[in-house]
Motif scaffolding. Structure first.
Motif, short mmCIF file in Angstrom:
data_model
loop_
_atom_site.label_atom_id
_atom_site.label_comp_id
_atom_site.label_asym_id
_atom_site.label_seq_id
_atom_site.Cartn_x
_atom_site.Cartn_y
_atom_site.Cartn_z
N ASP A 1 0.83 -1.19 0.00
CA ASP A 1 0.00 0.00 0.00
C ASP A 1 0.88 1.26 0.00
O ASP A 1 2.05 1.22 0.38
CB ASP A 1 -0.92 0.01 1.23
N ILE A 2 0.30 2.36 -0.42
CA ILE A 2 1.02 3.63 -0.49
C ILE A 2 0.04 4.76 -0.25
O ILE A 2 -1.16 4.62 -0.54
CB ILE A 2 1.71 3.79 -1.87
N CYS A 3 0.54 5.88 0.28
CA CYS A 3 -0.29 7.07 0.47
C CYS A 3 0.10 8.11 -0.58
O CYS A 3 1.28 8.28 -0.90
CB CYS A 3 -0.10 7.66 1.86
N ILE A 4 -0.89 8.82 -1.11
CA ILE A 4 -0.65 9.92 -2.04
C ILE A 4 -1.42 11.14 -1.55
O ILE A 4 -2.41 11.01 -0.81
CB ILE A 4 -1.04 9.56 -3.49
N LYS A 5 -0.98 12.34 -1.97
CA LYS A 5 -1.63 13.57 -1.54
C LYS A 5 -2.36 14.22 -2.71
O LYS A 5 -1.86 14.25 -3.83
CB LYS A 5 -0.58 14.56 -1.01
N ASP A 6 -3.57 14.76 -2.39
CA ASP A 6 -4.29 15.48 -3.43
C ASP A 6 -3.79 16.92 -3.51
O ASP A 6 -2.87 17.31 -2.77
CB ASP A 6 -5.80 15.42 -3.20
N ILE A 7 -4.37 17.72 -4.39
CA ILE A 7 -3.85 19.07 -4.62
C ILE A 7 -4.13 20.00 -3.44
O ILE A 7 -3.62 21.13 -3.43
CB ILE A 7 -4.42 19.66 -5.92
N ASN A 8 -4.91 19.54 -2.47
CA ASN A 8 -5.15 20.33 -1.26
C ASN A 8 -4.32 19.84 -0.08
O ASN A 8 -4.49 20.32 1.04
CB ASN A 8 -6.64 20.29 -0.90
N GLY A 9 -3.41 18.87 -0.36
CA GLY A 9 -2.53 18.36 0.69
C GLY A 9 -3.12 17.25 1.53
O GLY A 9 -2.49 16.77 2.47
N LYS A 10 -4.33 16.78 1.20
CA LYS A 10 -4.97 15.72 1.96
C LYS A 10 -4.43 14.36 1.52
O LYS A 10 -4.37 14.06 0.32
CB LYS A 10 -6.48 15.76 1.76
N LYS A 11 -4.04 13.53 2.51
CA LYS A 11 -3.49 12.21 2.20
C LYS A 11 -4.59 11.20 1.91
O LYS A 11 -5.67 11.23 2.51
CB LYS A 11 -2.64 11.71 3.37
N LEU A 12 -4.29 10.32 0.96
CA LEU A 12 -5.19 9.20 0.66
C LEU A 12 -4.38 7.91 0.76
O LEU A 12 -3.38 7.75 0.07
CB LEU A 12 -5.77 9.32 -0.74
#
Length: 599
Positions: A458-469
């Motif tokens: 698994d991996i976490c990525i950030k959206d353009i508002n800085g929120k992690k997914l």
């Protein structure tokens, strides 16, 4: 599996391959100069039980294709076992084969079944090397950089002199491989390798810099400056300094100093000099220096590049756009095999905007007569429709659909014109009659053959508002990861089709991950979202902490953009597909089939 070619290339990039399938062909020690019998086991294959089976067999030498034979398979003693015999040419080092029944083909998912030719109980010299080149697409097959590295390493084990002979090719494979251990191996080899050759030292410095080995790269750079003060490394550093100049005046002064010290070699234009001239053209356009702009354009030798420079000047100077486009038209050499029609098409669009229809039609007709690509088709239809000739506008649009070149824009224009002509008609039924006929069962077999089952962390990525997914939180749903970049034209061209697939599958999660951006990636993506109104969930790929590349890009073993990774509900990678050739219908159908397969 159908692939979408035309894609943006990253540094020395190669295509990530799909997993190899079970090998049904067993050679009885293939050897040149004598007959070799092969056993083919089709148990479990889509061709099992079919009649009239053939094999297409190709012989390969060290650096070239030798021959191709089509041979009838004969039934063996056991069910689904077939035989064929072949005498290989004396200089053959590799044999490739595929099976077909006149309609369907088993070609190992695009790779072909590949065997080294044997001599005295082991593979002939350069057999593994040739296999590595085939895995890089030398024979037109699907690329698999991991297999290419493995075969090259086997060649070196079998024939140690091959490492020196093919060092640059081998290093290119290692630096492009998605496997971290291959990059680690390259770093180890670079640090241990000693040479006095300027070209090799320069190449090694570039590799070390790309692999973020700053100390070693800087040390090697200093050595190159001392030993070769007028060499390639110093020359490239000064070119970079010109591109990074703070003002137009400084950029011009640095350029003139550079040309005085490093005049362009006589003859055909050097690629790096061409790129430098393009930077100067952009600088002149930004500064509004028309005189300098013209001078730098005349430095470009390649006709297609010169036309592109005029089009770039027109884009940068909209008030003088037609002036530069007409110069581009005058510079277009229509006698060449490859013709750059950019000046013609852009001028036709501008004439269309200005409602100068005779001029727009004249230019679009010339382009359409020479090339039937999507842009010329759409332009021809738009100009004819604007002139009120619906019949002339329909013809190129219908041709685009029947030839598999449709797009969202082509379909929309076709619909608008068709409905005006036939208000009571069913456009969807009409459009369906135009689409190329495909064998649904064959397509289903292609999708099934292309399916993977790769476990991945698994991996976490950030959206353009800085929120992690956390990607793990999406388990239970099919996920489509679309890797793209703001500088990648094919990526953006595929977005209308991606939007349609999203609308058809609200139950699927679509994530658009911007990767390999330069400069302020977040600002570039935010600017893109304001300019374009796609209802996408945008994420920013972060640079890798250790080594080159970007975190998600490396994690999912992406090789180029556009690139899509499709995860099943358990979070496993089930499909990979890269590139986009502009055919919206093909992309929509392909993704729909993959999603349906997973559902």
């Amino acid at each position: 599996m159908k692939k979408y070619f035309v894609y943006a290339i990253l540094l020395l990039s190669t295509q990530q391959a799909l997993a190899q399938h079970h090998t049904p062909i067993t050679p009885g020690q293939p050897a040149a100069g004598r007959d070799t019998t092969f056993s083919v086991d089709l148990s479990g294959s889509a061709l099992a039980g079919h009649s009239g089976l053939y094999t297409i067999v190709s012989a390969e030498a060290k650096q070239m294709h030798l021959s191709t034979d089509t041979l009838l398979l004969t039934a063996g003693k056991k069910k689904n076992i077939y035989l064929f015999s072949l005498r290989l040419p004396d200089d053959a080092v590799v044999l490739t084969a595929s099976i077909y029944d006149g309609k369907s083909t088993d070609d190992n998912n695009g790779h072909g079944y590949i065997f080294p030719v044997m001599s005295v109980g082991k593979a002939k010299p350069y057999a593994w090397y040739r296999m590595s080149q085939l895995m890089l697409g030398a024979g037109g097959g699907k690329k698999d950089i991991t297999a290419a590295v493995r075969y090259m390493q086997q060649e070196i084990d079998n024939n140690p002199a091959a490492e020196a002979e093919f060092r640059q090719q081998y290093f290119n494979m290692l630096v492009n491989s998605p496997e971290p251990e291959h990059k680690a191996l390259l770093i180890k080899k670079l640090l241990a390798y000693t040479t006095s050759n300027e070209q090799e030292l320069t190449m090694n410095q570039q590799y070390l810099e790309y692999l973020q080995q700053k100390t070693a790269a800087d040390s090697l750079g200093q050595l190159l400056e001392q030993r070769f003060p007028n060499g390639m490394y110093v020359q490239r550093r000064q070119m970079n300094a010109i591109r990074k100049a703070g003002s137009w005046q400084e950029q011009q002064q640095l350029f003139h100093d550079f040309i005085a010290r490093f005049p362009e070699p006589a003859g055909q234009q050097n690629y790096e000099y061409g790129a430098l001239y393009k930077s100067m053209i952009q600088g002149a356009a930004t500064a509004g220096d028309s005189s300098a702009l013209q001078q730098y354009i005349t430095r470009i030798h390649n006709n297609a590049d010169k036309v592109s420079a005029y089009v770039s000047a027109a884009t940068s100077r909209p008030q003088q756009a037609m002036y530069w486009l007409l110069q581009g038209i005058a510079a277009t050499d229509t006698t060449k095999g490859y013709i750059n029609w950019e000046a013609y098409t852009n001028a036709a669009k501008l004439y269309l905007q200005q409602k100068k229809l005779p001029d727009a039609i004249a230019l679009s007709t010339i382009v359409y007569a020479h090339t039937k690509n999507k842009e010329s088709i759409l332009l021809m239809a738009q100009t004819q429709a604007a002139a009120g000739d619906s019949a002339a506008a329909l013809q190129p649009l219908e041709t685009a659909v029947t030839s598999g070149q449709s797009s969202t824009y082509i379909r929309q224009l076709l619909q608008d014109i068709y409905i005006r002509q036939h208000p009571a008609a069913d456009f969807n039924a009409y459009y369906k009659t135009l689409q190329p006929i495909t064998a649904s069962s064959e397509h289903s077999r292609e999708i099934q053959a292309a399916a993977l089952n790769e476990k991945i962390a698994d991996i976490c990525i950030k959206d353009i508002n800085g929120k992690k997914l956390d990607i793990a939180s999406l388990k239970g749903k099919v996920v489509v990861l679309d890797f793209w970049a703001t500088w990648c034209k094919p990526c953006i061209q595929s977005f209308p089709a991606m939007q349609q697939v999203m609308q058809q599958h609200p139950e699927v999660v679509f994530l658009f991950v911007a990767t390999f951006e330069t400069g302020d990636a977040l600002q570039k993506v935010k600017s893109f979202t304001k300019e374009k109104s796609f209802p996408f969930r945008y994420y920013i790929d972060e640079k890798a902490d250790n080594g080159p590349g970007f975190k998600a890009f490396n994690h999912y073993k992406v090789s180029s953009v556009p690139y899509k990774v499709i995860l099943d509900k358990a979070g496993n990678i089930r499909f990979r597909t890269n590139g986009f050739d502009g055919n919206d219908d093909a992309l929509i159908n392909e993704l729909n089939s993959m999603i349906q397969f997973l559902k």
